[in-house]
Design a protein around this motif. Structure first.
Motif: not given
Length: 846
Positions: A352-381
């Motif tokens: 059960t999450l409050g407003l801040k916890e929900l946003l923190e979970v999303f930010i953590s997920h988005r950090l992981d997505v952008v990190r993995r996307r950057s690693e993929f693009r760097r490897t491909k480059a």
């Protein structure tokens, strides 16, 4: 072998029976079932805000290429592919989910672009063989970069296909669209929010990880429901944002309008979340039938596909609209409660999450997505740069490369010799062998140099992004800003600290009176045929000072819930309910509502019109009537209680009533004016009252070809005046101004009933008749047919003198009431209100 006999087991068959504890088996089976429902059906993931079936639908639509720029396809194709490849459940559940993601009233940001009948709040959608769909633009933000290894892929139910464990989700969908679901032992109910507000709060939290809840609520003050409406009370919202649990009330958006000239109505333009107009209408009908709701006459739903929501609740006369609306809020779904329970999966566990916890979970997920996307693009480059470097090495000595290839026995030998001579990797050597000769020109070398430079720059930028958490968070914030710029919409739901109106008191009785009080008032008839009543006991004079147009030709005292009569030229008296008449607002009101046409309240024949208003009080002196043939009648106040209209005089053929007046004392002067300019006055006391069937007595003796054009009454001892307008009988009515004369009433001597009277106007050349006459309290005031005032002569004329040219045709004349005139106000208890007066019935201020 006979049917029904058992086949004996083989001789080597050994029967094995395993004893199982039923309670343990039930516990284990139930836990597996509960686990499946929680993680595979009912509870959304906090990262992308989607349940498994929603995620699978969007992923499969992307795999099918159903992007927003492509054509729609049958929903049956999508349902079939999702069911066959990813979701091992029934087609009904899949299609219901797809439909909900396309409904603008269910999703704050719809994820599916539907084509066809996708239902409404009160009706279901068409079957999936009739509807079409494709991904909506915001859905592409949830599935973007899936081919760049941004999330983990898992096997489907039979291991033949793979599907994402979670979608990349470029915006906090868990808050924007909310979610609801019932699992085993738990449930979730998350409210939708405004995309722009949620993104602003997310960006603030990215830049300030230590931000408090109050800081975030400056950006997200409360939910923003797809259907708009109003949220009443914000305490429950703060509780939900702080603890994940809370409740708030939603109200429909309503306004009070004049549905007809006789009735008001409540117009509903927005309803609470997921409440349909048909549900509201049925509830109101049930309450009215059960006599639990008063004041509602009808409920009509004007909503259709081309018109936004419009539910009209027509009210009965005599009920206060604001009080009825409060009862509707209390008893119907026009006010609904929404309980927030922010339960979502975090790392595979329901929390059960409050407003801040929900946003923190999303930010953590988005950090992981952008990190993995950057690693993929760097490897491909880097892989591409490796190939480009090898190709550049070959271009530096292309002749030798060609010679090595030509002198080699086969491709394998050529590859090995290139690796040895030019110090290349196997990948580079193979790429050189696969490159067409047309790519080895001088121009291509320049392109390769530029590409290598761009690749090195990209690798450096991605490396810096991966090594610096601040840059990574800044990149996420900028991407969110782009999403908001492209897809954010204004807030639809209004947030209120409280209802802003009186709440219902105990025992179901509204704090505001439900019915209009039976207060004293004045009912008025204007020269242009408008009816109105004063609000409460406001003086007639006070109302008259608020505008300058139109004249009151008749007024009677009444009460708001009483009845009055309207006398017509056909000699009928028609009963009217005072509540049906529009009430003029108090003089303190910034606007003047105005009156309504007489035809809105009574049914008249084509040549019939209303002359005056009458009280139905049995203690009154009654009515006085005058006809065109010179007949006068006093009508005794004997009014039937079981009729809506009745005759008050028996008329001869061709005769009609030209004047009627409600007597106040019975001692007034009755006045006739004929078309040949004869005026007769005599006391009302000499006329004996008659019953309704009486035909009256002789009033004035008319000359050959003459007829009565005015009949009225003047209170004794009051300053009165006579106004006459002469002209030609051959002119079209209303086209000639004529000559007008104003004479003091005292100039005309009283004579006996049934005599010829005295001359009141001397005709000039070209004049042979009176066009209009009026006798009443001074000073007089004239008006045109449109109600615009006309100036009358200020100098009094002689009794038998001629008139002066009028500036324009005069349609009506009446008294001009002045503040403080004795007896002219309904609030003056020392004298009765006048029978005639001046009152504005339009909305122009004086």
């Amino acid at each position: 072998m006979a049917r029904g006999t058992k086949t004996p087991p083989p001789e080597d068959f050994e029967e094995t029976i395993i004893d199982v504890d039923v309670s343990e088996e039930m516990r284990g089976s139930f836990l597996e079932y509960a686990y499946s429902v929680i993680y595979s059906r009912a509870i959304p993931d906090a990262r992308d805000g989607l349940k498994p079936v929603q995620r699978r639908i969007l992923f499969q639509m992307q795999e099918m290429g159903l992007r927003p720029d492509r054509a729609h396809v049958k929903c049956g194709r999508v349902v079939g592919d999702v069911m066959g490849k990813l979701h091992p459940h029934g087609d009904g559940a899949i299609y219901d989910t797809l439909v909900r993601m396309a409904q603008s009233w269910a999703m704050r940001v719809p994820l599916v672009d539907g084509h066809g009948n996708f239902g409404s709040l009160d009706a279901g959608p068409a079957a999936y063989r009739y509807t079409e769909c494709r991904m909506a633009e915001p859905a592409t933000l949830l599935t973007a970069s899936l081919d760049e290894n941004v999330v983990d892929m898992v096997s489907n139910y039979d291991g033949q296909f793979s599907q994402p464990e979670v979608l990349p989700a470029a915006f906090p969908n868990v808050l924007v669209n909310g979610s609801s679901g019932i699992a085993v032992g738990m449930a979730t109910n998350m409210a939708p929010h405004n995309l722009g507000e949620v993104i602003e709060a997310t960006r603030h939290l990215i830049a300030n990880p230590d931000a408090t809840l109050d800081d975030l609520m400056r950006f997200v003050p409360g939910p923003d429901l797809p259907g708009g409406g109003r949220i009443v009370g914000l305490d429950g919202i703060r509780d939900a944002y702080e603890t994940g649990r809370g409740a708030f009330k939603t109200r429909a958006t309503a306004r009070i309008e004049n549905i007809t000239a006789r009735r008001k109505g409540i117009v509903i333009t927005e309803l609470p979340y997921m409440v349909g107009p048909e549900r509201v209408r049925e509830r109101i009908v049930d309450l009215v039938k059960a006599k639990k709701l008063a004041g509602v006459a009808d409920v009509v739903d004007y909503t259709d596909r081309n018109t936004s929501l419009r539910l009209v609740i027509e009210l009965k006369s005599g009920f206060v609209p604001e009080a009825v609306l409060e009862e509707l809020y209390r008893l119907t779904p026009l006010e609904d409660s929404f309980s927030i329970n922010n339960v979502a999966l975090v790392d595979g566990q329901p929390r059960t999450l409050g407003l801040k916890e929900l946003l923190e979970v999303f930010i953590s997920h988005r950090l992981d997505v952008v990190r993995r996307r950057s690693e993929f693009r760097r490897t491909k480059a880097a892989d591409r740069l490796h190939l480009v470097d090898g190709l550049l090495v070959a271009l530096l000595d292309i002749d030798e490369v060609i010679a090595v290839i030509r002198s080699s026995d086969d491709a394998t030998a050529a590859r090995d010799r290139l690796m040895e001579i030019f110090d290349l990797s196997e990948v580079q050597a193979r790429y050189i062998l696969d490159t067409p000769l047309r790519r080895l020109t001088k121009y291509d070398r320049l392109e390769l140099d530029k590409e290598a430079e761009d690749l090195r720059r990209t690798i450096d930028e991605l490396t810096a992004l991966l090594e610096d958490e601040t840059l990574l968070r800044q990149a996420i914030s900028e991407e969110l800003a782009e999403v908001a710029a492209a897809h954010a919409t204004p807030r639809r739901t209004v947030l209120l600290e409280d209802a802003g109106t009186p709440r219902t008191a105990t025992r179901g009785v509204p704090a505001t009176a439900l019915e209009i009080a039976d207060d004293p008032c004045q009912v008025m008839l204007s020269s242009t045929g408008l009816l109105a009543r004063t609000a409460g006991d406001e003086p007639l004079v006070s109302a008259a000072k608020r505008a300058k147009h139109d004249l009151v030709v008749s007024s009677v005292p009444a009460t708001a819930r009483g009845e009055i009569g309207a006398v017509t030229t056909a000699g009928r008296l028609i009963r009217l309910s005072v509540l049906d008449l529009p009430a003029l607002p108090p003089s303190a009101s910034p606007t003047l509502a105005g009156g309504a046409p007489v035809k809105e309240f009574v049914e008249l024949e084509p040549d019939e019109r209303v002359l005056c208003l009458a009280t139905l009080d049995a203690d009154s002196p009654g009515l006085a009537l005058g006809t065109a043939h010179g007949v006068v009648k006093r009508v005794a106040p004997d009014h039937p209680s079981n009729k809506d209209s009745w005759e008050v005089i028996r008329l001869d053929d061709g005769d009609r009533v030209v004047g009627a007046v409600q007597l106040r004392t019975g001692e007034e002067d009755l006045v006739f004016v004929s078309s040949d300019a004869q005026l007769l006055r005599f006391s009302a006391g000499v006329v004996r009252p008659q019953g309704r069937s009486g035909g009256g007595v002789a009033g004035i003796k008319l000359g050959p070809g003459a007829h009565v054009i005015f009949f009225g009454a003047v209170p004794p001892g009051r300053d009165a005046t006579a106004v006459t307008v002469a002209g030609s009988s051959s002119a079209l009515p209303g086209t000639q101004a004529g000559t007008v004369k104003v004479t003091p009433y005292s100039e005309y001597p009283a004579k006996g009933r049934a005599t010829g009277g005295v001359r009141c106007h001397r005709f000039l050349k070209g004049e042979d008749t009176l066009l209009l006459a009026w006798v009443g309290l001074a000073p007089a005031r004239a008006a045109a047919a449109s109600g615009v005032p006309i100036d009358l002569p200020t100098e009094p004329g002689r009794r038998d003198g001629s008139g002066t040219p009028a500036p324009q045709p005069i349609a009506s004349v009446g008294p001009y009431l002045a503040e403080g005139t004795p007896g002219e106000s309904s609030g003056d208890a020392g004298a009765p209100p006048p029978e005639d007066g001046v009152l504005p019935l339009d909305d122009e201020e004086n």
